[in-house]
Design an enzyme around this catalytic site. Structure first.
Site: not given
Ligand code: PMP
Length: 412
Positions: A123, A201, A204
């Site tokens: 991400h 991270d 998910q």
């Molecule tokens: N990492 C992953 C794998 C995600 O799916 C997401 C959100 N889609 C994030 C990071 C970022 O999360 P946030 O917008 O809550 O900071």
């Protein structure tokens, strides 16, 4: 595994929203999950009975706020299996947690000749901060690529982990596009074999499965409350104490200090060293209530329901002509989400047609632009589930999806 789905859905009044003549079908849980009443009530109760500024006053409300805030941390610690609350830092979200590591650890531990290793499936929040750290420190940013068909890491690329120049390895436990759980434990051990730090991270993974950071042995772990039923604006960074101890604070100001002189400051103990300013106590209370809610439902129940939904979706998608499934098509390899494309139809059109039928899916690059480009696509559709979704919803979604190509003027 059984559960009382009606009772569970009653806890989420938003799921009763009528759209296109039926309750809306919410399949965008990987973006943000809906919030159950007990979570909303916990934050409301705290606000009407206990609101105060934590850690700052001797009066009853400040003390109540401190108790609520600190108490929630103990719940988070237990939930993810950390050894001490000193290792639990509240942030706004996964993104801020990862930025904190990239800035406070990355910028002081990296230099020319060092490598930052991430994967093409990241991400943007686990990619852009590392690009920036590389630019600022002269370190290089390297990628592990995935097999374009199966979505799994290329075995030859995994050898990059063994390179002693790799000082930090950051990756998502579960990909928000491919839906794969990358089985991080052996990869973490591999990076540790030559002393690299590992950032996981967990955005998910945490809402869907039991995570134990001590067992995984990651050095940092990030997740967001809003993807597991809490209020938005509260996230967590777990870091091993010995890492956090020697890191620079991320933000400076009130609450994170020990003593302030005109020209210099000493910093507070962990975790407050990383929590400058008045904290989001309602968010912390909400996160604690969300954890309790998820635990009361139970991860065995959550996983069983999601597995049913994913299986039905994948089987249904494979029966519809002109559907391309992104990543593995085997349900056992998908953690609660399925990404796909409909041939000849832009994902935004798919989403709009489904939205008119009351179905909420996500489309676009899902903040994973390099992954999409690598796969040779601009965008994709994603249906992502949580335990309150039903097989009836999946059937309705599949039926409406069948109508998308004909509606756009193509044959079935
Ligand atoms: N990492 C992953 C794998 C995600 O799916 C997401 C959100 N889609 C994030 C990071 C970022 O999360 P946030 O917008 O809550 O900071």
């Amino acid at each position: 595994m059984t559960m009382n789905i009606d009772a569970i859905r009653n806890d989420f009044p938003i799921l009763k929203t009528i759209c296109a003549g039926r309750p809306a079908v919410y399949f965008d849980n990987a973006a943000t999950a809906q919030k159950p009443l007990p979570v909303l009530e916990a934050a409301f109760e705290y606000t009407v009975r206990s609101n105060g500024n934590p850690h700052r006053g001797a009066h009853i409300f400040s003390l109540a706020a401190s108790e609520a805030y600190d108490g929630s941390k103990e719940t988070v610690r237990r939930f993810i299996g950390a050894k001490s609350v000193r290792e639990i830092i509240y942030t706004r979200n996964t993104t801020e947690s990862l930025n904190l590591v990239a800035r406070s650890w990355g910028e002081t531990h990296l230099g020319p000749g060092d490598k930052i290793l991430i994967t093409i499936a990241e991400h943007h929040s686990d990619l852009v901060p590392w690009q920036r750290a590389a630019e600022k420190t002269g370190a290089s940013l390297e990628y592990i690529y995935v097999d374009k068909k199966t979505g799994h890491f290329l075995p030859e690329d995994l050898e990059k982990i063994d390179d002693p120049a790799v000082k930090i390895f950051a990756f998502a436990q579960v990909s928000n596009v491919l839906g794969i759980d990358f089985d991080p434990k052996p990869l973490i051990a591999r990076a540790h074999a030559h002393g690299a730090a590992v950032v996981l991270d967990g955005a998910q993974s945490v809402p869907h499965k039991k995570v134990d950071v001590t067992d995984l042995d990651c050095d940092f772990f990030a997740f967001s409350g809003h993807k597991m039923g809490s209020a938005g604006g509260i996230g967590v960074l777990y870091g091993k104490e010995r890492f956090l101890e020697e890191m620079e604070p991320f933000l400076m100001g009130g609450d994170m200090i020990d003593r302030v002189e005109e020209q210099e400051t000493s910093f507070a103990e962990l975790p407050m060293k990383f929590e400058a300013g008045t904290q989001y106590v309602e968010g912390a209370v909400s996160l604690e209530a969300a954890i309790r809610y998820v635990e009361a439902v139970g991860f065995d129940v959550i996983r069983a329901q999601e597995a049913r939904l994913v299986k039905r979706t994948l089987e249904g998608l494979q029966e519809i002509p002109h559907i391309q499934i992104i990543g593995p098509a085997d349900p056992v390899e998908k953690e609660g989400l399925v990404s796909f494309n409909v041939e000849d139809v832009h994902p935004h059109d798919v989403a709009q047609i489904l939205s008119a039928e009351g179905i909420c899916i996500r489309t676009g690059h899902h903040c994973a632009e390099p992954l999409h480009r690598y796969l040779g696509i601009n965008a994709s559709c994603r249906a992502s589930f949580w335990f309150y979704n039903t097989e009836e919803e999946v059937d309705y979604f599949l039926e409406k999806l069948k109508g998308v190509r004909p509606m756009m003027g193509y044959g079935e």
